[in-house]
Scaffold this motif. Sequence first.
Motif, PDB file in Angstrom:
ATOM      1  N   GLN A  76      53.474 -22.345  -3.205  1.00 26.76           N
ATOM      2  CA  GLN A  76      54.427 -22.627  -2.575  1.00 26.76           C
ATOM      3  C   GLN A  76      54.834 -22.106  -1.131  1.00 26.76           C
ATOM      4  OE1 GLN A  76      57.289 -22.581  -5.733  1.00 26.76           O
ATOM      5  NE2 GLN A  76      57.606 -24.724  -5.685  1.00 26.76           N
ATOM      6  N   ALA A  77      54.746 -20.702  -1.321  1.00 23.64           N
ATOM      7  CA  ALA A  77      55.032 -20.000  -0.004  1.00 23.64           C
ATOM      8  C   ALA A  77      53.901 -20.271   0.886  1.00 23.64           C
ATOM      9  CB  ALA A  77      55.099 -18.498  -0.593  1.00 23.64           C
ATOM     10  N   LEU A  78      52.690 -20.349   0.452  1.00 24.39           N
ATOM     11  CA  LEU A  78      51.423 -20.636   1.465  1.00 24.39           C
ATOM     12  C   LEU A  78      51.571 -21.982   2.113  1.00 24.39           C
ATOM     13  CD1 LEU A  78      48.435 -19.022  -0.256  1.00 24.39           C
ATOM     14  CD2 LEU A  78      49.762 -18.278   1.636  1.00 24.39           C
ATOM     15  N   LYS A  79      52.211 -22.995   1.175  1.00 24.27           N
ATOM     16  CA  LYS A  79      52.362 -24.564   1.662  1.00 24.27           C
ATOM     17  C   LYS A  79      53.462 -24.314   2.693  1.00 24.27           C
ATOM     18  CE  LYS A  79      50.880 -26.839  -2.372  1.00 24.27           C
ATOM     19  NZ  LYS A  79      51.025 -27.763  -3.632  1.00 24.27           N
ATOM     20  N   LEU A  80      54.642 -23.441   2.433  1.00 23.73           N
ATOM     21  CA  LEU A  80      55.624 -23.751   3.432  1.00 23.73           C
ATOM     22  C   LEU A  80      55.216 -23.124   4.801  1.00 23.73           C
ATOM     23  CD1 LEU A  80      58.685 -23.708   4.199  1.00 23.73           C
ATOM     24  CD2 LEU A  80      58.777 -21.555   2.923  1.00 23.73           C
ATOM     25  N   TRP A  81      54.423 -21.965   4.608  1.00 26.21           N
ATOM     26  CA  TRP A  81      53.913 -21.149   5.836  1.00 26.21           C
ATOM     27  C   TRP A  81      52.936 -22.151   6.697  1.00 26.21           C
ATOM     28  CZ3 TRP A  81      54.899 -16.687   7.891  1.00 26.21           C
ATOM     29  CH2 TRP A  81      54.021 -16.018   8.887  1.00 26.21           C
ATOM     30  N   ARG A  82      52.101 -22.847   5.930  1.00 24.80           N
ATOM     31  CA  ARG A  82      51.220 -24.032   6.494  1.00 24.80           C
ATOM     32  C   ARG A  82      51.931 -24.897   7.231  1.00 24.80           C
ATOM     33  NH1 ARG A  82      49.375 -28.963   5.103  1.00 24.80           N
ATOM     34  NH2 ARG A  82      47.423 -29.501   5.999  1.00 24.80           N
ATOM     35  N   GLN A  83      52.865 -25.673   6.674  1.00 28.99           N
ATOM     36  CA  GLN A  83      53.742 -26.729   7.021  1.00 28.99           C
ATOM     37  C   GLN A  83      54.359 -26.318   8.326  1.00 28.99           C
ATOM     38  OE1 GLN A  83      53.461 -30.026   5.949  1.00 28.99           O
ATOM     39  NE2 GLN A  83      54.451 -30.244   7.991  1.00 28.99           N
ATOM     40  N   VAL A  84      55.079 -25.212   8.228  1.00 28.00           N
ATOM     41  CA  VAL A  84      55.867 -24.712   9.317  1.00 28.00           C
ATOM     42  C   VAL A  84      55.059 -24.345  10.445  1.00 28.00           C
ATOM     43  CG1 VAL A  84      57.192 -22.713  10.082  1.00 28.00           C
ATOM     44  CG2 VAL A  84      57.841 -23.579   7.965  1.00 28.00           C
ATOM     45  N   HIS A  85      53.935 -23.910  10.267  1.00 28.75           N
ATOM     46  CA  HIS A  85      52.957 -23.671  11.373  1.00 28.75           C
ATOM     47  C   HIS A  85      52.491 -24.963  11.975  1.00 28.75           C
ATOM     48  CE1 HIS A  85      53.418 -19.339  10.446  1.00 28.75           C
ATOM     49  NE2 HIS A  85      52.438 -19.284  11.552  1.00 28.75           N
ATOM     50  N   LEU A  86      52.074 -26.061  10.981  1.00 26.29           N
ATOM     51  CA  LEU A  86      51.712 -27.280  11.613  1.00 26.29           C
ATOM     52  C   LEU A  86      52.821 -27.932  12.505  1.00 26.29           C
ATOM     53  CD1 LEU A  86      49.861 -28.814   8.422  1.00 26.29           C
ATOM     54  CD2 LEU A  86      49.014 -28.128  10.572  1.00 26.29           C
ATOM     55  N   ASP A  87      54.291 -27.933  11.863  1.00 21.72           N
ATOM     56  CA  ASP A  87      55.213 -28.384  12.659  1.00 21.72           C
ATOM     57  C   ASP A  87      55.374 -27.655  14.174  1.00 21.72           C
ATOM     58  OD1 ASP A  87      55.958 -30.048  10.576  1.00 21.72           O
ATOM     59  OD2 ASP A  87      57.396 -28.763   9.939  1.00 21.72           O
ATOM     60  N   LEU A  88      55.082 -26.466  13.986  1.00 23.60           N
ATOM     61  CA  LEU A  88      55.188 -25.734  15.442  1.00 23.60           C
ATOM     62  C   LEU A  88      54.065 -26.207  16.367  1.00 23.60           C
ATOM     63  CD1 LEU A  88      56.150 -22.143  13.958  1.00 23.60           C
ATOM     64  CD2 LEU A  88      57.609 -23.845  15.282  1.00 23.60           C
ATOM     65  N   VAL A  89      52.983 -26.367  15.709  1.00 21.40           N
ATOM     66  CA  VAL A  89      51.693 -26.879  16.499  1.00 21.40           C
ATOM     67  C   VAL A  89      51.923 -28.369  17.248  1.00 21.40           C
ATOM     68  CG1 VAL A  89      49.339 -27.230  16.446  1.00 21.40           C
ATOM     69  CG2 VAL A  89      50.053 -25.226  15.257  1.00 21.40           C
ATOM     70  N   LYS A  90      52.481 -28.918  16.278  1.00 21.09           N
ATOM     71  CA  LYS A  90      52.769 -30.609  16.810  1.00 21.09           C
ATOM     72  C   LYS A  90      53.973 -30.562  17.727  1.00 21.09           C
ATOM     73  CE  LYS A  90      50.767 -32.195  12.437  1.00 21.09           C
ATOM     74  NZ  LYS A  90      51.168 -33.013  11.382  1.00 21.09           N
ATOM     75  N   VAL A 107      64.297 -23.665   6.700  1.00 18.26           N
ATOM     76  CA  VAL A 107      65.034 -24.086   6.002  1.00 18.26           C
ATOM     77  C   VAL A 107      64.919 -25.719   5.652  1.00 18.26           C
ATOM     78  CG1 VAL A 107      67.574 -24.870   5.269  1.00 18.26           C
ATOM     79  CG2 VAL A 107      66.698 -22.578   6.413  1.00 18.26           C
ATOM     80  N   GLN A 108      64.554 -26.531   6.599  1.00 17.11           N
ATOM     81  CA  GLN A 108      64.262 -27.697   6.209  1.00 17.11           C
ATOM     82  C   GLN A 108      62.967 -27.982   5.093  1.00 17.11           C
ATOM     83  OE1 GLN A 108      63.431 -30.214   9.657  1.00 17.11           O
ATOM     84  NE2 GLN A 108      62.171 -31.770   8.368  1.00 17.11           N
ATOM     85  N   ARG A 109      61.947 -27.354   5.562  1.00 16.62           N
ATOM     86  CA  ARG A 109      60.579 -27.394   4.843  1.00 16.62           C
ATOM     87  C   ARG A 109      60.712 -26.580   3.565  1.00 16.62           C
ATOM     88  NH1 ARG A 109      57.711 -31.591   6.197  1.00 16.62           N
ATOM     89  NH2 ARG A 109      57.234 -31.681   8.503  1.00 16.62           N
ATOM     90  N   SER A 110      61.466 -25.555   3.506  1.00 11.67           N
ATOM     91  CA  SER A 110      61.638 -24.979   2.055  1.00 11.67           C
ATOM     92  C   SER A 110      62.323 -25.949   1.072  1.00 11.67           C
ATOM     93  CB  SER A 110      62.650 -23.681   2.063  1.00 11.67           C
ATOM     94  OG  SER A 110      63.670 -24.056   2.536  1.00 11.67           O
TER      95      SER A 110
END
Length: 117
Positions: free
Chosen positions: A9-23, A108-111
């Motif tokens: 879950q931590a890795l999914k959160l890390w990935r999703q936050v980074h994807l959001d930042l890239v987009k 917070v949102q993604r978590s």
Amino acid sequence: MALEIRPSQALKLWRQVHLDLVKDSDADLSARQTAILLTIYLELPPHTVRGLAQQLGVTKPVITRALDTMGKLGLVTRRRDEFDKRNVVIQRTVAGALAVERLADLIVQRSRELGPG
């Protein structure tokens, strides 16, 4: 109260936050720049190039290059220390504070969206 999440879950959160930042339409910060930004905004000032270099375990030129980019983005400013002209003091900006706040809100949102790991 600690948040308990599994490694997956931590890795999914890390990935999703980074994807959001890239987009996002804002400029991408490197991991180093993000670490510097968070250090400046989450720890009490004053912050100097020398102090950041020691804290992050890198050289002063590495910090200076990162701050050059962050300065162009308006996230920080620099000035010479009035008492010791050898020191460069890093100062917070409104744009930098807003960027850190947006990052915190995104995490917070993604978590809250974390599903089973």
